[in-house]
Design a protein around this motif. Structure first.
Motif, PDB file in Angstrom:
ATOM      1  N   ASN A  30       0.482  -9.778   9.022  1.00 42.60           N
ATOM      2  CA  ASN A  30       1.945  -9.784   9.097  1.00 42.60           C
ATOM      3  C   ASN A  30       2.514  -8.785  10.097  1.00 42.60           C
ATOM      4  O   ASN A  30       3.740  -8.691  10.234  1.00 42.60           O
ATOM      5  CB  ASN A  30       2.541  -9.489   7.723  1.00 42.60           C
ATOM      6  CG  ASN A  30       2.250 -10.593   6.723  1.00 42.60           C
ATOM      7  OD1 ASN A  30       1.863 -11.695   7.097  1.00 42.60           O
ATOM      8  ND2 ASN A  30       2.424 -10.285   5.452  1.00 42.60           N
ATOM      9  N   CYS A  31       1.633  -8.038  10.757  1.00 40.02           N
ATOM     10  CA  CYS A  31       2.105  -6.928  11.587  1.00 40.02           C
ATOM     11  C   CYS A  31       2.040  -7.227  13.070  1.00 40.02           C
ATOM     12  O   CYS A  31       1.126  -7.877  13.546  1.00 40.02           O
ATOM     13  CB  CYS A  31       1.244  -5.686  11.340  1.00 40.02           C
ATOM     14  SG  CYS A  31       1.392  -5.084   9.674  1.00 40.02           S
ATOM     15  N   SER A  51       1.949 -10.148  18.887  1.00 32.99           N
ATOM     16  CA  SER A  51       2.730 -10.485  17.707  1.00 32.99           C
ATOM     17  C   SER A  51       1.815 -10.733  16.507  1.00 32.99           C
ATOM     18  O   SER A  51       0.586 -10.749  16.617  1.00 32.99           O
ATOM     19  CB  SER A  51       3.577 -11.723  18.006  1.00 32.99           C
ATOM     20  OG  SER A  51       2.760 -12.792  18.430  1.00 32.99           O
ATOM     21  N   SER A  52       2.445 -10.950  15.384  1.00 35.49           N
ATOM     22  CA  SER A  52       1.687 -11.162  14.159  1.00 35.49           C
ATOM     23  C   SER A  52       0.912 -12.479  14.212  1.00 35.49           C
ATOM     24  O   SER A  52       1.157 -13.318  15.085  1.00 35.49           O
ATOM     25  CB  SER A  52       2.637 -11.151  12.958  1.00 35.49           C
ATOM     26  OG  SER A  52       3.632 -12.131  13.126  1.00 35.49           O
ATOM     27  N   VAL A  99       3.458  -2.280  13.349  1.00 36.22           N
ATOM     28  CA  VAL A  99       4.861  -2.427  12.973  1.00 36.22           C
ATOM     29  C   VAL A  99       4.951  -3.372  11.786  1.00 36.22           C
ATOM     30  O   VAL A  99       4.526  -4.525  11.864  1.00 36.22           O
ATOM     31  CB  VAL A  99       5.693  -2.986  14.142  1.00 36.22           C
ATOM     32  CG1 VAL A  99       7.149  -3.139  13.714  1.00 36.22           C
ATOM     33  CG2 VAL A  99       5.582  -2.077  15.352  1.00 36.22           C
ATOM     34  N   MET A 100       5.527  -2.857  10.705  1.00 38.43           N
ATOM     35  CA  MET A 100       5.728  -3.669   9.506  1.00 38.43           C
ATOM     36  C   MET A 100       7.188  -3.550   9.106  1.00 38.43           C
ATOM     37  O   MET A 100       7.600  -2.551   8.538  1.00 38.43           O
ATOM     38  CB  MET A 100       4.836  -3.158   8.378  1.00 38.43           C
ATOM     39  CG  MET A 100       3.381  -3.423   8.599  1.00 38.43           C
ATOM     40  SD  MET A 100       2.353  -2.711   7.304  1.00 38.43           S
ATOM     41  CE  MET A 100       2.320  -1.004   7.847  1.00 38.43           C
ATOM     42  N   GLY A 101       7.961  -4.560   9.463  1.00 36.26           N
ATOM     43  CA  GLY A 101       9.386  -4.486   9.190  1.00 36.26           C
ATOM     44  C   GLY A 101      10.000  -3.314   9.938  1.00 36.26           C
ATOM     45  O   GLY A 101       9.923  -3.234  11.153  1.00 36.26           O
ATOM     46  N   ARG A 102      10.585  -2.379   9.179  1.00 37.48           N
ATOM     47  CA  ARG A 102      11.194  -1.207   9.794  1.00 37.48           C
ATOM     48  C   ARG A 102      10.243  -0.028   9.904  1.00 37.48           C
ATOM     49  O   ARG A 102      10.591   1.008  10.472  1.00 37.48           O
ATOM     50  CB  ARG A 102      12.417  -0.772   8.991  1.00 37.48           C
ATOM     51  CG  ARG A 102      13.545  -1.793   8.956  1.00 37.48           C
ATOM     52  CD  ARG A 102      14.729  -1.290   8.165  1.00 37.48           C
ATOM     53  NE  ARG A 102      15.823  -2.247   8.140  1.00 37.48           N
ATOM     54  CZ  ARG A 102      16.979  -2.041   7.513  1.00 37.48           C
ATOM     55  NH1 ARG A 102      17.176  -0.897   6.867  1.00 37.48           N
ATOM     56  NH2 ARG A 102      17.920  -2.955   7.534  1.00 37.48           N
ATOM     57  N   ALA A 103       9.058  -0.192   9.391  1.00 31.42           N
ATOM     58  CA  ALA A 103       8.114   0.923   9.377  1.00 31.42           C
ATOM     59  C   ALA A 103       7.100   0.792  10.506  1.00 31.42           C
ATOM     60  O   ALA A 103       6.719  -0.319  10.882  1.00 31.42           O
ATOM     61  CB  ALA A 103       7.396   0.974   8.043  1.00 31.42           C
TER      62      ALA A 103
END
Length: 116
Positions: A30-31, A51-52, A99-103
């Protein structure tokens, strides 16, 4: 979250290195995965990104286009950076970034030195 880079070292100009980043502790598929680099006195810069899983979008810094290739192995939770035709200007510490969402999460870095 754990990111471990390997594959750095000393190489002569024109040589090749393959960096790998082993990821654990999160859903790798997902990252977005990226490679950054930082040399003394300079800001950290984005070198390449992918990309993921399920999307093949890649990004490269202009100065590495045609020489570097980023890839991911979702079965092994790794992202690789194949670096060919290396130049002294490529000398830097290379960092893996997830990168996972905002993290965002960083590895500890691996030194690449291009010198004769």
């Amino acid at each position: 979250v754990h990111l471990v880079e390997t594959g750095g070292g000393l190489v002569q100009p024109g040589g090749s290195l393959r960096l790998s980043c082993a990821a654990s502790g999160f859903t790798f598929n997902n990252c977005i995965m990226r490679w950054y680099r930082q040399s003394p006195g300079k800001e950290r810069e984005l070198v390449a990104g992918i990309s993921s899983a399920g999307d093949s979008t890649v990004y490269y810094l202009d100065s590495v286009k045609g020489r570097f290739t980023i890839s991911r192995d979702n079965a092994k939770n790794t992202v690789n950076l194949q670096m060919n035709s290396l130049k002294p200007d490529d000398t830097a510490v290379y960092y893996c970034h997830a990168v996972m969402g905002r993290a965002g999460y960083w590895g500890q870095g691996t030194q690449v030195t291009v010198s004769s």
